[in-house]
Design a protein around this motif. Structure first.
Motif, PDB file in Angstrom:
ATOM      1  N   UNK A  10       0.851  -1.207   0.000  1.00  0.00           N
ATOM      2  CA  UNK A  10       0.000   0.000   0.000  1.00  0.00           C
ATOM      3  C   UNK A  10       0.877   1.245   0.000  1.00  0.00           C
ATOM      4  N   UNK A  11       1.918   1.201   0.814  1.00  0.00           N
ATOM      5  CA  UNK A  11       2.808   2.363   0.937  1.00  0.00           C
ATOM      6  C   UNK A  11       3.569   2.588  -0.376  1.00  0.00           C
ATOM      7  N   UNK A  13       2.583   1.687  -3.338  1.00  0.00           N
ATOM      8  CA  UNK A  13       1.631   2.164  -4.348  1.00  0.00           C
ATOM      9  C   UNK A  13       1.416   3.674  -4.191  1.00  0.00           C
ATOM     10  N   UNK A  14       1.317   4.113  -2.916  1.00  0.00           N
ATOM     11  CA  UNK A  14       1.143   5.554  -2.674  1.00  0.00           C
ATOM     12  C   UNK A  14       2.352   6.330  -3.192  1.00  0.00           C
ATOM     13  N   UNK A  15       3.545   5.801  -2.946  1.00  0.00           N
ATOM     14  CA  UNK A  15       4.772   6.477  -3.406  1.00  0.00           C
ATOM     15  C   UNK A  15       4.822   6.531  -4.940  1.00  0.00           C
ATOM     16  N   UNK A  18       2.188   9.021  -6.312  1.00  0.00           N
ATOM     17  CA  UNK A  18       2.630  10.408  -6.081  1.00  0.00           C
ATOM     18  C   UNK A  18       3.682  10.807  -7.108  1.00  0.00           C
ATOM     19  N   UNK A  21       2.084  11.258 -10.563  1.00  0.00           N
ATOM     20  CA  UNK A  21       1.266  12.475 -10.605  1.00  0.00           C
ATOM     21  C   UNK A  21       2.149  13.715 -10.675  1.00  0.00           C
ATOM     22  N   UNK A  22       3.185  13.725  -9.816  1.00  0.00           N
ATOM     23  CA  UNK A  22       4.084  14.886  -9.784  1.00  0.00           C
ATOM     24  C   UNK A  22       4.810  15.043 -11.123  1.00  0.00           C
ATOM     25  N   UNK A  25       2.555  16.387 -13.936  1.00  0.00           N
ATOM     26  CA  UNK A  25       2.183  17.804 -13.790  1.00  0.00           C
ATOM     27  C   UNK A  25       3.371  18.759 -13.914  1.00  0.00           C
ATOM     28  N   UNK A 231      12.596  17.403  -2.552  1.00  0.00           N
ATOM     29  CA  UNK A 231      11.937  16.764  -1.410  1.00  0.00           C
ATOM     30  C   UNK A 231      12.745  16.959  -0.134  1.00  0.00           C
ATOM     31  N   UNK A 234      12.381  20.624   0.985  1.00  0.00           N
ATOM     32  CA  UNK A 234      11.053  20.947   1.526  1.00  0.00           C
ATOM     33  C   UNK A 234      10.786  20.233   2.845  1.00  0.00           C
ATOM     34  N   UNK A 235      11.615  19.280   3.205  1.00  0.00           N
ATOM     35  CA  UNK A 235      11.416  18.559   4.461  1.00  0.00           C
ATOM     36  C   UNK A 235      10.503  17.354   4.320  1.00  0.00           C
ATOM     37  N   UNK A 236      10.092  17.027   3.086  1.00  0.00           N
ATOM     38  CA  UNK A 236       9.176  15.886   2.934  1.00  0.00           C
ATOM     39  C   UNK A 236       9.887  14.562   3.216  1.00  0.00           C
ATOM     40  N   UNK A 239       9.833  14.213   6.849  1.00  0.00           N
ATOM     41  CA  UNK A 239       8.487  13.866   7.304  1.00  0.00           C
ATOM     42  C   UNK A 239       8.202  12.377   7.052  1.00  0.00           C
ATOM     43  N   UNK A 240       8.609  11.900   5.876  1.00  0.00           N
ATOM     44  CA  UNK A 240       8.399  10.486   5.550  1.00  0.00           C
ATOM     45  C   UNK A 240       9.181   9.602   6.521  1.00  0.00           C
TER      46      UNK A 240
ATOM     47  N   UNK B  86       6.224  20.762   4.367  1.00  0.00           N
ATOM     48  CA  UNK B  86       6.705  19.448   3.913  1.00  0.00           C
ATOM     49  C   UNK B  86       5.601  18.684   3.184  1.00  0.00           C
ATOM     50  N   UNK B  90       2.840  20.288  -6.354  1.00  0.00           N
ATOM     51  CA  UNK B  90       2.121  19.978  -7.601  1.00  0.00           C
ATOM     52  C   UNK B  90       0.912  19.073  -7.354  1.00  0.00           C
ATOM     53  N   UNK B  99      -1.792  10.817  -0.130  1.00  0.00           N
ATOM     54  CA  UNK B  99      -0.442  10.263  -0.215  1.00  0.00           C
ATOM     55  C   UNK B  99       0.133   9.991   1.172  1.00  0.00           C
ATOM     56  N   UNK B 102      -1.499   7.182   2.720  1.00  0.00           N
ATOM     57  CA  UNK B 102      -1.096   5.944   2.037  1.00  0.00           C
ATOM     58  C   UNK B 102       0.264   5.447   2.488  1.00  0.00           C
TER      59      UNK B 102
END
Lengths: 409, 307
Positions: A10-11, A13-15, A18, A21-22, A25, A231, A234-236, A239-240, B86, B90, B99, B102
């Motif tokens: 599941x995780x 698939x989410x990655x 994302x 999509x990113x 766009x 990423x 931005x600190x993502x 966060x992950x 964070x 987009x 996300x 998920x």
């Protein structure tokens, strides 16, 4: 509530979602990923098609400065005109003009036939021809032309010898033997894995497009680094990590979408070589017809993607800024290309340097593509190259994982 | 109960410790304010709590269980809301929430439920379809908070959650944090805005140089440091008067226009004011008795600039 195997899927698939999509766009990113390589392949195919083809509208020409004016000198001039490698630009009045034309780049060579050339031949002496050469002309072309001039001069000398022998023996027909015979014909027969004379001589496009395709595929390092470093800034990523998404999972989350994107890149570039290049007047890239060969081609391109994305992830994860990634990734790719026979074909390199091409993954990739596209090999023939590329990609991923694990729990 | 015992952390062997024997106890269902100047060790402490760094000494336990085991058993029970935005500009607000839900292993109904609850909590429904990169500063902060709630955590680590937002958005965010804690959850809140912490937190700790200088209930912290006198002058104290006062009061501290006595007998105030008037120095403010959090903070961290 512990994370299970299903949860990992599941995780992931989410990655993946994302990432896709990113990517979809990001218009600038898409341009960098698809439009630039497509233009690159188009330009390289068109640029290389004429330069290496056997006889097309090359811009290389030569002139003749006849300081002798003998029958032998005129005959040499006539014989050289049959050279199909480069164009004849006609006679020149004097050496100063000849040198000026060569220095200006107006002609690649001037064959200087010295005074007494005919007499030297008649006396069975070695004639002393000179070749004025433009220094920008590749050594291979220069040597090829020099040998052709030497061969024609030798033929003339042989004619004169036979003429003298014919006179002595009262057999004047002897002289005509060489004249009538003309130069020997040498048929080039490409030999591939599928025997039976089916192999077709590869065009310049066929020989060069795989090299530039590999080079472009490895440049996935630039957009991938931009995404990764963005990423981090931005600190993502932090966060992950706080959400207990391991770095391995983050790498896997990028690896699959970018391999997919890299494959689409390859398809776009092959499509450009196949359909767009002919529209622009170039030669079309030919793909193998047999299903097995097509599968082998896809396996090689997939292995190249694994290697390119693994390498890109390693660079992206160790670089601290986009500038660093661009420099390390870009220069690294150029070095790999230079060593690996992408920019300079392996056979042109000095013998001592040729074994070094094997240190570059781009060289393995080129071997893989050549096995399928030029030697018409099957899956089995391309497997060694594929295995080496996949191992390289996985080793780069492992290195990225280990280097990022340091200092983190 | 979150318990931090003898925590130590040093980024490099040659640098001073970022955390030096830190001990704290944070009660369940509280909003705990963590204060300190830049470089005090707050971010390191938050990173250790979030599991981004591993302690080099000491231990963190939650409800008696060491942090790693506690996190492994309930991976979504603690969330970090970093100071940075964070998330992915987009992606839309809803896609970002989906996300982050998920990647915490949530799918199907559970993911949609948590996503909708987070949207509603941060009142982002109206902008759910907008790309995150197009949001205003306040909305971005709300999205940052909402993402932290997608795993329905029990403990929330908030690192400067109101930086750069307008007063309305700040008020909303503070109210949101209060509502979250009121539901029985624990919040650890770092901020440089003292009035925010004072208004929000029942317990605080002030850190500096990797050590906890004072910790406890907000009222205790402000009361414990409240016995002295503070004068804010119209200009710095003249040198002669400063020398005379230093001789008379051993514990006197001077910093710019501020003069402070940690302990002070009130009957001397009249004489001091007369001396100031004679020296031509006006008094803008007199602080005696209860101090506010900012005064305590400035006093404990010695007013000096850190960056």
């Amino acid at each position: 509530m512990r994370f299970s195997g299903t949860s990992a899927l599941i995780r992931l698939r989410a990655l993946w979602m994302k990432e896709l999509l990113a990517l979809v766009r990001d218009r600038h990113g898409l341009a960098a990923l698809f439009v630039m390589p497509a233009i690159f392949i188009l330009v390289m195919s068109l640029a290389l098609a004429d330069a290496f083809s056997e006889r097309q509208n090359t811009a290389i020409g030569y002139g003749v400065l006849d300081l002798d004016g003998s029958r032998s000198a005129q005959r040499l001039e006539t014989q050289l005109a049959t050279v199909d490698l480069i164009d004849e630009y006609g006679p020149l009045p004097d050496e100063a003009t000849a040198r000026a034309r060569v220095a200006a780049g107006a002609m690649a060579f001037v064959v200087v036939i010295p005074p007494g050339f005919g007499a030297q031949l008649a006396a069975n002496q070695t004639p002393h021809l000179r070749l004025l050469a433009d220094p920008t002309i590749p050594l291979m072309v220069r040597n090829g032309f020099r040998q052709r001039v030497a061969a024609e001069a030798t033929r003339l000398r042989l004619e004169r010898v036979l003429e003298r022998v014919g006179v002595s023996l009262m057999i004047p027909e002897l002289r005509q033997i060489v004249e009538r015979a003309g130069p020997p014909e040498i048929a080039v027969e490409p030999v591939g894995h599928d025997d039976g004379g089916q192999a077709i001589a590869p065009s310049a496009v066929q020989q060069n497009v795989p090299a530039w395709l590999i080079f472009s595929m490895f440049f996935v390092v630039i957009p991938l680094s931009a995404v990764f470093i963005g990423e981090r800034e931005r600190g993502t990523l932090q966060r992950l990590a706080a959400q207990r998404v391991s770095f391995g999972l983050v790498l896997a989350g990028k690896f699959v979408p970018f391999v997919l994107v890299n494959q689409v890149q390859a398809v776009v570039m092959v499509g450009v070589g196949r359909w767009v290049v002919p529209l622009c007047g170039g030669e079309a890239l030919r793909l193998p017809d047999a299903a097995g060969a097509l599968l082998a081609l896809w396996l090689v391109s997939l292995a190249v993607s694994v290697a390119a994305v693994g390498w890109a992830l390693l660079i992206a994860s160790i670089a601290r800024s986009s500038e660093q990634a661009t420099v390390i990734g870009g220069v690294g790719n150029i070095l790999m290309g230079a060593i690996g026979g992408i920019m300079v074909p392996k056979f042109v390199m000095p013998l001592a340097m040729q074994p070094w091409t094997q240190v570059s993954p781009m060289s393995w990739a080129l071997d893989g593509f050549h096995q399928v596209m030029l030697r018409h090999g099957g899956i089995g023939d391309s497997l060694p190259a594929c295995a080496a590329l996949v191992c390289f990609g996985l080793a780069a991923l492992a290195a990225a994982f280990v280097l990022n694990r340091r200092g983190n729990p | 109960m979150i318990r931090l015992a003898h925590l130590c952390y040093r980024y490099r062997p040659t640098t001073p410790p970022a955390l030096d024997d830190v001990g704290l106890e944070i009660g369940r269902g509280r909003i705990f304010g963590l204060l300190g100047p830049n470089g005090a060790g707050k971010t390191t402490l938050i990173s250790l709590l979030a599991g981004l760094l591993a302690p080099q000494g000491g231990e963190i336990t939650i409800a008696g269980t060491p942090l790693p085991q506690w996190r492994a058993a309930q991976p979504r029970a603690m969330a970090l809301v970093p100071q940075d935005h964070a998330f992915y500009p987009s992606l839309t607000v809803r896609e970002n929430l989906a996300f982050f839900a998920g990647v915490q292993g949530l799918a199907g109904h559970a993911r949609r439920r948590n996503q909708d609850e987070a949207l509603a909590f941060a009142q982002l429904e109206a902008v759910a379809g907008r790309r995150a990169g197009e949001l205003s500063g306040g909305l971005r902060r709300r999205l940052n908070l909402a993402i932290g709630l997608t795993g329905a955590p029990d403990i929330l680590l908030l690192d400067e959650p109101t930086v750069g937002v307008d007063p309305q958005s700040r008020h909303f965010l503070l109210e949101a944090v209060r509502r979250f804690a009121a539901a029985g959850h624990t919040v650890i809140y770092t901020s440089h805005y003292m009035e925010e912490v004072e208004a929000l937190c029942a317990e605080v700790a002030i850190m500096d140089h990797g050590k906890v200088l004072v910790a406890g209930a907000l009222a205790e912290v402000t009361r414990s440091a409240a016995a002295g006198l503070g004068l804010t002058l119209t200009r710095p104290l003249p040198e002669a008067l400063a020398a005379a006062w230093r001789e008379r009061f051993a514990t006197l501290t001077l910093a710019g226009n501020l003069v402070r006595w940690p302990e002070f007998a009130l009957d001397e105030l009249g004489a001091l004011l007369a001396e100031l008037a004679a020296a031509g120095v006006g008094v803008e403010r007199v602080d005696y008795g209860a101090a506010n959090l900012e005064q305590v903070f400035m006093r404990l961290t010695h007013h000096s600039l850190r960056d």
